[in-house]
Design a protein around this motif. Structure first.
Motif, PDB file in Angstrom:
ATOM      1  N   ARG A  39       0.770  -1.244   0.097  1.00 55.47           N
ATOM      2  CA  ARG A  39       0.088  -0.094  -0.027  1.00 55.47           C
ATOM      3  C   ARG A  39       0.703   1.059  -0.021  1.00 55.47           C
ATOM      4  O   ARG A  39       1.797   1.353   0.820  1.00 55.47           O
ATOM      5  CB  ARG A  39      -0.814  -0.146   1.018  1.00 55.47           C
ATOM      6  N   LEU A  40       0.555   2.248  -0.825  1.00 54.48           N
ATOM      7  CA  LEU A  40       1.270   3.430  -0.922  1.00 54.48           C
ATOM      8  C   LEU A  40       0.245   4.455  -0.912  1.00 54.48           C
ATOM      9  O   LEU A  40      -0.609   4.492  -1.497  1.00 54.48           O
ATOM     10  CB  LEU A  40       1.984   3.494  -2.312  1.00 54.48           C
ATOM     11  N   ASN A  41       0.523   5.521   0.157  1.00 53.95           N
ATOM     12  CA  ASN A  41      -0.551   6.420   0.298  1.00 53.95           C
ATOM     13  C   ASN A  41      -0.231   7.762  -0.390  1.00 53.95           C
ATOM     14  O   ASN A  41       0.954   7.968  -0.525  1.00 53.95           O
ATOM     15  CB  ASN A  41      -0.618   6.653   1.863  1.00 53.95           C
ATOM     16  N   GLY A  42      -1.170   8.423  -1.279  1.00 55.91           N
ATOM     17  CA  GLY A  42      -0.786   9.661  -1.834  1.00 55.91           C
ATOM     18  C   GLY A  42      -1.817  10.471  -1.970  1.00 55.91           C
ATOM     19  O   GLY A  42      -2.990  10.335  -1.298  1.00 55.91           O
ATOM     20  N   ARG A  43      -2.068  11.510  -2.944  1.00 57.99           N
ATOM     21  CA  ARG A  43      -3.129  12.321  -3.225  1.00 57.99           C
ATOM     22  C   ARG A  43      -3.380  12.164  -4.782  1.00 57.99           C
ATOM     23  O   ARG A  43      -2.295  12.142  -5.690  1.00 57.99           O
ATOM     24  CB  ARG A  43      -3.022  13.546  -2.756  1.00 57.99           C
ATOM     25  N   LEU A  44      -4.580  12.409  -5.097  1.00 54.87           N
ATOM     26  CA  LEU A  44      -4.895  12.315  -6.559  1.00 54.87           C
ATOM     27  C   LEU A  44      -4.518  13.686  -7.176  1.00 54.87           C
ATOM     28  O   LEU A  44      -5.064  14.619  -6.698  1.00 54.87           O
ATOM     29  CB  LEU A  44      -6.503  11.986  -6.692  1.00 54.87           C
ATOM     30  N   VAL A  45      -3.838  13.488  -8.203  1.00 58.20           N
ATOM     31  CA  VAL A  45      -3.541  14.683  -9.133  1.00 58.20           C
ATOM     32  C   VAL A  45      -4.464  14.936 -10.038  1.00 58.20           C
ATOM     33  O   VAL A  45      -4.995  16.020 -10.272  1.00 58.20           O
ATOM     34  CB  VAL A  45      -1.987  14.555  -9.673  1.00 58.20           C
ATOM     35  N   SER A  46      -4.830  13.714 -10.896  1.00 57.46           N
ATOM     36  CA  SER A  46      -5.507  14.088 -12.078  1.00 57.46           C
ATOM     37  C   SER A  46      -6.168  12.714 -12.516  1.00 57.46           C
ATOM     38  O   SER A  46      -5.490  11.430 -12.270  1.00 57.46           O
ATOM     39  CB  SER A  46      -4.845  14.514 -13.084  1.00 57.46           C
ATOM     40  N   THR A  47      -7.208  12.758 -13.112  1.00 61.75           N
ATOM     41  CA  THR A  47      -7.822  11.573 -13.954  1.00 61.75           C
ATOM     42  C   THR A  47      -7.910  11.656 -15.174  1.00 61.75           C
ATOM     43  O   THR A  47      -8.322  12.773 -15.934  1.00 61.75           O
ATOM     44  CB  THR A  47      -9.217  10.969 -13.173  1.00 61.75           C
ATOM     45  N   ASP A  48      -7.901  10.497 -15.961  1.00 64.92           N
ATOM     46  CA  ASP A  48      -7.994  10.576 -17.398  1.00 64.92           C
ATOM     47  C   ASP A  48      -8.691   9.364 -17.810  1.00 64.92           C
ATOM     48  O   ASP A  48      -7.979   8.188 -18.153  1.00 64.92           O
ATOM     49  CB  ASP A  48      -6.640  10.914 -18.229  1.00 64.92           C
ATOM     50  N   GLY A  49      -9.988   9.062 -17.839  1.00 67.05           N
ATOM     51  CA  GLY A  49     -10.692   7.833 -18.220  1.00 67.05           C
ATOM     52  C   GLY A  49     -10.464   6.859 -17.036  1.00 67.05           C
ATOM     53  O   GLY A  49     -10.896   7.414 -15.925  1.00 67.05           O
ATOM     54  N   ASP A  50     -10.129   5.728 -17.405  1.00 62.37           N
ATOM     55  CA  ASP A  50      -9.789   4.727 -16.357  1.00 62.37           C
ATOM     56  C   ASP A  50      -8.505   4.841 -15.623  1.00 62.37           C
ATOM     57  O   ASP A  50      -8.146   4.112 -14.753  1.00 62.37           O
ATOM     58  CB  ASP A  50     -10.177   3.448 -16.730  1.00 62.37           C
ATOM     59  N   ARG A  51      -7.644   5.929 -16.051  1.00 61.37           N
ATOM     60  CA  ARG A  51      -6.375   5.985 -15.357  1.00 61.37           C
ATOM     61  C   ARG A  51      -6.223   7.168 -14.609  1.00 61.37           C
ATOM     62  O   ARG A  51      -6.931   8.275 -14.583  1.00 61.37           O
ATOM     63  CB  ARG A  51      -5.258   6.294 -16.626  1.00 61.37           C
ATOM     64  N   CYS A  52      -5.304   7.289 -13.805  1.00 60.53           N
ATOM     65  CA  CYS A  52      -5.028   8.507 -12.948  1.00 60.53           C
ATOM     66  C   CYS A  52      -3.594   8.603 -12.659  1.00 60.53           C
ATOM     67  O   CYS A  52      -2.610   7.776 -12.821  1.00 60.53           O
ATOM     68  CB  CYS A  52      -6.171   8.478 -11.724  1.00 60.53           C
ATOM     69  N   VAL A  53      -3.344   9.756 -12.052  1.00 56.13           N
ATOM     70  CA  VAL A  53      -2.032  10.163 -11.666  1.00 56.13           C
ATOM     71  C   VAL A  53      -2.141  10.457 -10.223  1.00 56.13           C
ATOM     72  O   VAL A  53      -2.963  11.197  -9.633  1.00 56.13           O
ATOM     73  CB  VAL A  53      -1.273  11.190 -12.221  1.00 56.13           C
ATOM     74  N   VAL A  54      -1.282   9.631  -9.437  1.00 52.24           N
ATOM     75  CA  VAL A  54      -1.283   9.941  -7.919  1.00 52.24           C
ATOM     76  C   VAL A  54       0.161  10.227  -7.475  1.00 52.24           C
ATOM     77  O   VAL A  54       0.908   9.826  -7.824  1.00 52.24           O
ATOM     78  CB  VAL A  54      -1.694   8.620  -7.200  1.00 52.24           C
ATOM     79  N   GLU A  55       0.001  11.332  -6.420  1.00 49.41           N
ATOM     80  CA  GLU A  55       1.337  12.000  -6.094  1.00 49.41           C
ATOM     81  C   GLU A  55       1.617  11.375  -4.682  1.00 49.41           C
ATOM     82  O   GLU A  55       0.663  11.450  -3.711  1.00 49.41           O
ATOM     83  CB  GLU A  55       1.310  13.385  -6.015  1.00 49.41           C
ATOM     84  N   LEU A  56       2.734  10.677  -4.540  1.00 48.27           N
ATOM     85  CA  LEU A  56       3.104  10.236  -3.112  1.00 48.27           C
ATOM     86  C   LEU A  56       3.667  11.264  -2.096  1.00 48.27           C
ATOM     87  O   LEU A  56       3.931  12.413  -2.690  1.00 48.27           O
ATOM     88  CB  LEU A  56       4.004   8.956  -2.970  1.00 48.27           C
ATOM     89  N   ALA A  57       3.721  11.051  -1.014  1.00 54.29           N
ATOM     90  CA  ALA A  57       4.172  11.857   0.026  1.00 54.29           C
ATOM     91  C   ALA A  57       5.673  12.830  -0.154  1.00 54.29           C
ATOM     92  O   ALA A  57       5.421  13.887   0.000  1.00 54.29           O
ATOM     93  CB  ALA A  57       4.231  11.303   1.541  1.00 54.29           C
ATOM     94  N   ARG A  58       6.329  12.025  -0.710  1.00 56.13           N
ATOM     95  CA  ARG A  58       7.547  12.564  -1.087  1.00 56.13           C
ATOM     96  C   ARG A  58       7.698  13.047  -2.582  1.00 56.13           C
ATOM     97  O   ARG A  58       8.642  13.699  -2.889  1.00 56.13           O
ATOM     98  CB  ARG A  58       8.952  11.482  -0.824  1.00 56.13           C
ATOM     99  N   GLY A  59       6.688  13.269  -3.020  1.00 57.83           N
ATOM    100  CA  GLY A  59       6.491  13.734  -4.566  1.00 57.83           C
ATOM    101  C   GLY A  59       6.776  12.798  -5.697  1.00 57.83           C
ATOM    102  O   GLY A  59       6.302  13.395  -6.977  1.00 57.83           O
ATOM    103  N   GLU A  60       7.061  11.596  -5.532  1.00 56.64           N
ATOM    104  CA  GLU A  60       6.974  10.727  -6.805  1.00 56.64           C
ATOM    105  C   GLU A  60       5.614  10.566  -7.289  1.00 56.64           C
ATOM    106  O   GLU A  60       4.465  10.501  -6.417  1.00 56.64           O
ATOM    107  CB  GLU A  60       7.408   9.351  -6.236  1.00 56.64           C
ATOM    108  N   LYS A  61       5.326  10.527  -8.742  1.00 61.20           N
ATOM    109  CA  LYS A  61       4.243  10.470  -9.026  1.00 61.20           C
ATOM    110  C   LYS A  61       4.222   8.947  -9.734  1.00 61.20           C
ATOM    111  O   LYS A  61       4.804   8.203 -10.276  1.00 61.20           O
ATOM    112  CB  LYS A  61       4.229  11.284 -10.407  1.00 61.20           C
ATOM    113  N   VAL A  62       2.941   8.484  -9.589  1.00 62.92           N
ATOM    114  CA  VAL A  62       2.502   7.096  -9.992  1.00 62.92           C
ATOM    115  C   VAL A  62       1.527   6.842 -10.861  1.00 62.92           C
ATOM    116  O   VAL A  62       0.228   7.873 -10.759  1.00 62.92           O
ATOM    117  CB  VAL A  62       2.214   6.081  -8.774  1.00 62.92           C
ATOM    118  N   ASN A  63       1.462   6.562 -11.974  1.00 66.96           N
ATOM    119  CA  ASN A  63       0.385   6.311 -12.949  1.00 66.96           C
ATOM    120  C   ASN A  63      -0.554   4.844 -12.716  1.00 66.96           C
ATOM    121  O   ASN A  63       0.116   3.818 -12.577  1.00 66.96           O
ATOM    122  CB  ASN A  63       0.739   5.748 -14.345  1.00 66.96           C
ATOM    123  N   ALA A  64      -1.771   5.028 -12.418  1.00 69.67           N
ATOM    124  CA  ALA A  64      -2.509   3.776 -11.799  1.00 69.67           C
ATOM    125  C   ALA A  64      -3.817   3.853 -12.386  1.00 69.67           C
ATOM    126  O   ALA A  64      -4.395   4.613 -13.301  1.00 69.67           O
ATOM    127  CB  ALA A  64      -2.761   4.338 -10.375  1.00 69.67           C
TER     128      ALA A  64
END
Ligand SMILES: Nc1ncnc2c1ncn2[C@@H]1O[C@H](COP(=O)(O)OP(=O)(O)OP(=O)(O)O)[C@@H](O)[C@H]1O
Ligand SMILES: [Mg+2]
Length: 370
Positions: free
Chosen positions: A247-272
């Motif tokens: 589990r990685l906790n973060g905040r939602l940056v944006s969504t695009d259809g069924d995909r999204c970008v999430v930013e983790l606490a230290r600033g890494e971005k994850v495509n999910a």
């Protein structure tokens, strides 16, 4: 729903609620269709309402509100012995003063079946569970597994359309439990009877069932075939309850259809995959299975690439669990088949790793104390 699907349904829970004290709802609003011939498992932690739901179907508990239909007919006012339901429970509850054969004959005799038919049915039931030579023994003279087989045969001997089993293998050791799991599964396939099975063992649920309903706090969190439940959990509870999970906790940056970008606490971005997320800026828990994380050059083509510091190797014979520190998380696990493990890899090494966007699910935030 088409006509054929309606006819395929054997049991329907419709808006069923249950409270024991008139205040707390133990079962909240159960809407569930059980298909004819299906092996359905109710899976969930202790106290989630599995047994209560099963007892209402059996007729030993009454719903506080709502309705249960069996073959299209409301059974709210039908007593247990008139529901044509076989039952197996954890504590076998065989009659100790009756032999195996007498235990099996009992459900038939109470139904008024004649002697010749009873003895024929008992014979068949005994051979079904391979206990032919044990017919004159008493339950106390049988092993736990044999007793459980008799209980199984007794639940099936009157050929009910529906069999309920509540943790029937809970008292058996691991090896016998796994053997009985396959035996029950094969019996189900052979007889085509509908089975509703209760367990809190996820492995048991996944190996035996056509579908699994995950219970939590009196509600079904998700109902799906085993593979879908494991690969496509709909929320963080199901992702955590079934299988292992980073589990990685973060905040939602944006969504695009069924995909999204999430930013983790230290600033890494994850495509999910955007499975269960709110608005941009809101908290999200990412879920990645340990077997979906690739190490070293295997991660080259991953859409999410990071690095991890190796903290520990845990050998499990056929595979190795590697604990790493990834994105500030100290207990991130990667599962490597033994053949794929780089033998030069050592504690303290920093390695590239990654996972594909298809294998990371953005879900509702889990409030963690850590
Ligand atoms: N007869 C009863 N009277 C009052 N409360 C009850 C009764 N039976 C169950 N409960 C409560 O209802 C809740 C759900 O119980 P239930 O037996 O359905 O859980 P379960 O999912 O089968 O759990 P387990 O895995 O431990 O068997 C629990 O909090 C339990 O204490
Ligand atoms: Mg229970």
């Amino acid at each position: 729903m088409g006509e054929s699907q309606v006819n395929d349904v054997l049991v329907s829970f419709r808006g069923v609620q249950k409270s024991y004290d008139g205040e707390n709802l133990i079962v909240k609003d159960l809407n569930l269709d059980i298909r004819k011939g299906e092996f359905l498992t109710l899976l969930g932690p202790s106290g989630s309402g599995k047994t209560t739901s099963l007892m209402m179907l059996a007729g030993f508990e009454t719903p506080t509100s709502g309705e249960i239909l069996l073959a299209g007919r409301s059974i709210n006012n039908v007593p247990p012995h008139k529901r044509d339901i076989g039952m197996v429970f954890q504590n076998y509850a065989l009659f100790p003063h009756m032999t195996v054969a007498e235990n099996l004959a009992f459900p038939l005799t109470v139904r008024g079946m004649n002697k010749t038919d009873v003895s024929e049915r008992v014979k068949r039931a005994l051979s079904m569970v391979q206990l032919d030579t044990f017919r004159n023994r008493y339950p106390g003279q049988l092993s736990g597994g044999q007793q459980q087989r008799v209980a199984l045969a007794r639940a099936l001997v009157f050929e009910p359309q529906l069999v309920l089993m509540d943790e029937p293998l809970g008292a058996l050791d691991k090896q016998l439990r796994e053997h009985m799991q396959m035996e029950i599964k094969h019996l189900h396939q052979r007889l085509g009877v509908t089975v509703v099975y209760v367990t809190h063992d996820q492995g048991e649920a996944l190996t035996m069932s056509d579908r699994v309903a995950v219970f939590h706090q009196g509600e079904i969190q998700q109902i799906a075939p085993p593979r879908e439940l494991y690969e496509e959990p709909k929320n963080t509870f199901v992702a955590n309850f079934i299988g292992e999970n980073n589990r990685l906790n973060g905040r939602l940056v944006s969504t695009d259809g069924d995909r999204c970008v999430v930013e983790l606490a230290r600033g890494e971005k994850v495509n999910a995959l955007a499975v269960n997320v709110g608005q941009a800026g809101e908290p999200v828990t990412l879920s990645v299975r340990p077997e979906r994380v690739l190490l070293n050059s295997a991660s080259d083509s991953c859409s999410n690439r990071f690095s991890g510091r190796v903290a520990e190797f845990i050998y499990l014979g056929d595979h190795v669990r590697v604990r790493l520190e990834v994105c500030g998380k100290a207990d991130f696990y990667v599962k490597q088949p033994i053949a794929d493990l780089d033998p030069a890899l050592a504690v303290g090494d920093v390695v590239p790793l990654g996972w594909q966007v298809e294998h990371v699910r953005a879900l509702d935030p889990l409030l963690e104390s850590a």
